[in-house]
Every structure is written in structure tokens, then in C-alpha cells.
Design a protein around this motif. Structure first.
Motif, mmCIF file in Angstrom:
data_model
loop_
_atom_site.group_PDB
_atom_site.id
_atom_site.type_symbol
_atom_site.label_atom_id
_atom_site.label_comp_id
_atom_site.label_asym_id
_atom_site.label_seq_id
_atom_site.Cartn_x
_atom_site.Cartn_y
_atom_site.Cartn_z
ATOM 1 N N LYS A 1 0.833 -1.209 0.000
ATOM 2 C CA LYS A 1 0.000 0.000 0.000
ATOM 3 C C LYS A 1 0.871 1.264 0.000
ATOM 4 O O LYS A 1 0.582 2.233 -0.695
ATOM 5 C CB LYS A 1 -0.919 -0.016 1.234
ATOM 6 N N ALA A 22 2.456 1.749 -3.453
ATOM 7 C CA ALA A 22 1.444 2.209 -4.408
ATOM 8 C C ALA A 22 1.110 3.691 -4.221
ATOM 9 O O ALA A 22 0.891 4.420 -5.189
ATOM 10 C CB ALA A 22 0.183 1.368 -4.272
ATOM 11 N N ASN A 23 1.102 4.142 -2.954
ATOM 12 C CA ASN A 23 0.715 5.530 -2.653
ATOM 13 C C ASN A 23 1.915 6.434 -2.363
ATOM 14 O O ASN A 23 1.728 7.599 -1.972
ATOM 15 C CB ASN A 23 -0.240 5.558 -1.447
#
Length: 260
Positions: free
Chosen positions: A181, A184-185
Motif C-alpha cells: 500500500k 502504491a501511494n
């Protein structure tokens, strides 16, 4: 000419490093630059220009590989998993005889080396089994900077040691899903401490690996070969028909041809 060749190798290392379960170390072993990279990183300040000449093309190629080919490789793995994984298996198998020949040219072959290779292979198979069964998750509130730095240090063994997957290390630490996560961010409060630990750990593991290669060259390299063979078990595709069997065999043959 060597610079162009190293950039091309870097491109494949960058693109191939995203294959699930295949460590960057395996790809460096396949391309015959594993020891050279260890020397260049550990002795960088002894001859910075010479080592930069080796490292920079590989780093540039790696960046190109990740940016340009990672999406293509993800596409191939998603749409043609049997063919893609089988080609990687062929590449790994095809490299092993050359590696064994190189080791035996430097030191006389001893049967005990097979034991080291078998133990490393066993560890590789166990990690594959664990990776499919482990699902430890830690609450994000429990994670602090120190924990992330330590996680990065432990994760480094999956980057440096061929066949050891960083994925399983992060799973055991309970931060794999948070890591995905954060990547991805681009969540830097998580990624920066992890990267600091990763750099520290890589230097430590590289130093240990280099010492082992200096003192116990053939034993260590046979263990590396065992870990490399272990990565094959991560890549074995799901086969449900005769046609898929044929496609898998053709993929392995193609990988062997490319290696030759």
C-alpha cells in the motif's frame, strides 16, 4: 561495449526483479555479475571511478527496466503465466551448469559441496511453502520508525542472497500488505525508514557474503546455486491440461536456448 552490455543486463535485472519470488540476487547470478557487484559496492571508495563505471550502467539499466518493462512483464505474467514463468525456469536451469563449471575451475570439486547446495535448496523450498501459508498482519499503530529500520535490515537478505524472497520476510514481520500500500501511494513516512534499514542491511549482508566467498568459496557458491534452484519452485505454473503442459515445456526450452 561493456557499458552497453551492463545496461542491457541492468534492464533485465530491473524488469525481472518484480517477478514474484525471484530475488535480484538470482538475476545477478544468472548474468554472471554477482561477485563483481559485491566487490564494486564494498570497495567503492577504494577505486570510485572504476567501480562507478561498473555500477552506473547496471543502475541505469535497472531503472529503465523497472520503468519501461515492469508493466509489460506484469501483463505477460497475468495473461500468459505458464509461458512466462516457464521461460524464467529455463533461464535458471540453463545457467546452473555454467555456474558449477566456473566454481570447479577455481577450486577442486568436493562431494560435500552438494550437501551445502541441497541444504540451501531445502531452505528455498521451505520458504515457498511458508510464503503460501503465512498471513501475519500487524496493526499500523504498532509500527514505529525503529521497527521499520529493523525490518529493512532483515529484508536486505532477500535482496542480496539469491533465492531468498524479500516477500516472505515482510510477511513474517507482518508488514507486507502495508508495504504494498505504501509503495502504491508513495507513503514516505513508511518507505524512508525501511529504505534506511535496507541500505544498512545490504552492506552488512554483502560484507558477510564476501567474507564467506573469500574463505569458503566453493561451499558458499554451491549454497548460492542451491538458493537459486529453490527459486524455481516459486515459478512453477498451475497446469490443468495437456496443451498447458506442452506450452510449459516449450517455454522452458526457449529459456534454455536464450541462456545458451
Amino acid at each position: 561495449m561493456n557499458i552497453i552490455i551492463n545496461i542491457i543486463k541492468g534492464i533485465f535485472i530491473g524488469a525481472g526483479a518484480i517477478v514474484p519470488g525471484v530475488s535480484s540476487g538470482v538475476l545477478c547470478v544468472i548474468f554472471g555479475i554477482y561477485e563483481k557487484l559485491l566487490d564494486s559496492v564494498l570497495n567503492f571508495f577504494k577505486a570510485p571511478l572504476k567501480n562507478l563505471k561498473i555500477l552506473l550502467p547496471i543502475l541505469i539499466g535497472g531503472g529503465i527496466g523497472v520503468l519501461i518493462f515492469s508493466n509489460a512483464l506484469n501483463y505477460l505474467l497475468y495473461n500468459y503465466p505458464i509461458q512466462t514463468k516457464s521461460i524464467f525456469i529455463g533461464l535458471i536451469i540453463g545457467t546452473i551448469p555454467k555456474l558449477i563449471k566456473e566454481v570447479n575451475c577455481k577450486e577442486t570439486f568436493k562431494w560435500c559441496n552438494i550437501v551445502y547446495m541441497a541444504i540451501a535448496l531445502g531452505v528455498g523450498i521451505i520458504t515457498v511453502i511458508l510464503e503460501n501459508r503465512i498471513n501475519i498482519v500487524i496493526d499500523e499503530k504498532q509500527i514505529n520508525v525503529i521497527y521499520l529500520i529493523i525490518s529493512g535490515v532483515l529484508m536486505s537478505s532477500g535482496v542480496v542472497v539469491p533465492g531468498v524472497s524479500s516477500t516472505i520476510i515482510l510477511m513474517l514481520l507482518g508488514i507486507y500488505s502495508i508495504y504494498l500500500k505504501s509503495v502504491a501511494n508513495l507513503y514516505f513516512p513508511f518507505l524512508i525508514p525501511l529504505a534506511i534499514g535496507l541500505v544498512i542491511g545490504c552492506l552488512i549482508v554483502m560484507k558477510i557474503t564476501k567474507q564467506l566467498l573469500n574463505k569458503y568459496y566453493s561451499k558458499t557458491f554451491y549454497a548460492i546455486i542451491g538458493f537459486t534452484l529453490g527459486s524455481i519452485f516459486v515459478l512453477i505454473p498451475e497446469i490443468n491440461s495437456v496443451l498447458e503442459n506442452i506450452l510449459s515445456i516449450l517455454g522452458i526450452i526457449l529459456g534454455l536456448i536464450v541462456t545458451i
